[in-house]
Design a protein around this motif. Structure first.
Motif, mmCIF file in Angstrom:
data_model
loop_
_atom_site.group_PDB
_atom_site.id
_atom_site.type_symbol
_atom_site.label_atom_id
_atom_site.label_comp_id
_atom_site.label_asym_id
_atom_site.label_seq_id
_atom_site.Cartn_x
_atom_site.Cartn_y
_atom_site.Cartn_z
ATOM 1 N N THR A 1 0.954 -1.097 -0.064
ATOM 2 C CA THR A 1 0.111 -0.234 0.205
ATOM 3 C C THR A 1 0.802 1.467 -0.038
ATOM 4 O O THR A 1 1.663 1.139 0.662
ATOM 5 N N ALA A 2 0.417 2.455 -0.947
ATOM 6 C CA ALA A 2 1.228 3.107 -1.255
ATOM 7 C C ALA A 2 1.418 3.792 0.415
ATOM 8 O O ALA A 2 0.104 4.122 1.415
ATOM 9 N N SER A 3 2.210 5.520 0.661
ATOM 10 C CA SER A 3 2.183 5.908 2.092
ATOM 11 C C SER A 3 1.518 7.192 2.192
ATOM 12 O O SER A 3 1.648 7.905 3.224
ATOM 13 N N GLU A 4 1.344 7.766 1.190
ATOM 14 C CA GLU A 4 0.652 9.088 1.108
ATOM 15 C C GLU A 4 -0.244 8.993 1.578
ATOM 16 O O GLU A 4 -1.197 8.039 1.509
ATOM 17 N N GLU A 5 -1.420 10.056 1.907
ATOM 18 C CA GLU A 5 -2.587 9.829 2.461
ATOM 19 C C GLU A 5 -3.576 9.198 1.682
ATOM 20 O O GLU A 5 -3.928 9.738 0.859
ATOM 21 N N ASN A 6 -4.342 8.552 2.317
ATOM 22 C CA ASN A 6 -5.628 7.763 1.750
ATOM 23 C C ASN A 6 -5.475 7.212 1.004
ATOM 24 O O ASN A 6 -6.252 6.274 0.409
ATOM 25 N N SER A 7 -4.534 6.034 1.054
ATOM 26 C CA SER A 7 -3.889 5.568 0.130
ATOM 27 C C SER A 7 -4.734 4.094 1.003
ATOM 28 O O SER A 7 -4.577 3.047 -0.079
ATOM 29 N N GLU A 8 -4.421 3.712 2.108
ATOM 30 C CA GLU A 8 -5.328 2.769 2.398
ATOM 31 C C GLU A 8 -6.834 2.501 2.228
ATOM 32 O O GLU A 8 -7.715 3.309 2.019
ATOM 33 N N SER A 9 -7.186 1.338 2.335
ATOM 34 C CA SER A 9 -8.188 1.242 1.857
ATOM 35 C C SER A 9 -8.881 0.179 3.158
ATOM 36 O O SER A 9 -8.572 -0.623 3.335
ATOM 37 N N GLN A 10 -10.286 0.472 4.071
ATOM 38 C CA GLN A 10 -11.546 -0.932 4.753
ATOM 39 C C GLN A 10 -12.105 -1.353 4.101
ATOM 40 O O GLN A 10 -12.372 -1.918 4.279
#
Length: 271
Positions: A172-181
């Motif tokens: 997963t990328a390290s930029e803000e909002n890259s993660e997902s639930q």
């Protein structure tokens, strides 16, 4: 298989009375021609002496690209198989499957000047050799192009075991909002573990078996920005939501409302 064992150039002789065709080629160690009688429905162009029964059979899928003029009315051959059926390449988006037996690699020759732009999947590994016509352009796969006057006239690929297992790493990328639930799935595997994508910088490795390609699907609208490494090759297909955006290369995005909701990658074994 050496290129000398592949029929790269042919002289065709046809009998209008019988409907049969022959090709002439130089023998390996004599400056004379050898007649190869062809079954007119199969048009095999590889002599039996060039096939090695110790090599197993491989499944190869061709898909003509969707761009204008990707189709071709020329002929193309595969060592160990013969002429690729016309319906594989005579229309935009045409698809077909062939089985190639008795050879160590997939060796393709163009026999005409009408270029074919295409993809290959199945038991296909890396391109290991190619010959570009004088003054022509080599287009790395995929898509790639074959003809006898502008692009490659010859291409050779390694085979891989399509029924094997492949190691895939997601980051997963390290930029803000890259993660997902949200939820994401892979055909033939199931849901991608939440730990792969529920925080920035998350990493995981999964094993995908008995699949001909890596097919990823987004199942809700919480976008995921990620990179894939391991036994993964080129992106060969994707579907973007209406009015959405396709992010080419890595990191890429997937969800069901702004970006791609489906992506498909070839497998490439890295030993």
């Amino acid at each position: 298989m050496t290129k000398q064992a592949i029929l790269a150039a042919f002289i065709k002789i046809s009998s209008h009375a019988s409907g049969e065709s022959w090709y002439l080629r130089s023998t390996k160690d004599k400056k004379e021609f050898q007649h190869l009688k062809l079954d007119k429905s199969i048009s095999r162009v590889l002599a039996e002496e060039d096939c090695n029964p110790s090599y197993k059979c491989h499944q190869v899928h061709f898909q003509t690209a969707s761009d204008n003029e990707s189709q071709s009315q020329s002929s193309f051959t595969v060592a160990g198989y013969g002429r690729i059926p016309k319906y594989c390449h005579d229309a935009i988006g045409a698809e077909c499957d062939i089985e190639v037996c008795g050879v160590e690699t997939l060796a393709m020759n163009a026999l005409g000047a009408d270029a074919w732009k295409f993809y290959m999947t199945g038991d296909i590994g890396d391109m290991i050799d190619h010959e570009t016509v004088a003054g022509g352009t080599h287009m790395p796969p995929f898509p790639t192009m074959l003809d006898t006057d502008q692009f490659d006239s010859y291409q050779e690929y390694s085979f891989k075991d399509a029924n094997g297992c492949y190691q895939i790493q997601f980051t997963t990328a390290s930029e803000e909002n890259s993660e997902s639930q949200g939820e994401f799935s892979i055909d033939g595997y199931g849901f991608i573990p939440k730990s792969c994508h529920n925080k920035r910088g998350a990493k995981c490795t999964i094993q995908v078996c008995d699949a001909d390609s890596l097919k990823i699907r987004a199942l809700d609208d919480d976008g995921w920005r990620f990179t894939i490494t391991g036994d993964v090759g080129t992106l060969i297909d994707f579907l973007t939501v209406p009015t959405g955006e396709h992010t080419a290369g890595f990191p890429t995005w997937m969800d069901t409302d702004q970006f791609d909701y489906y992506q498909r990658y070839e497998f490439v074994l890295h030993n």
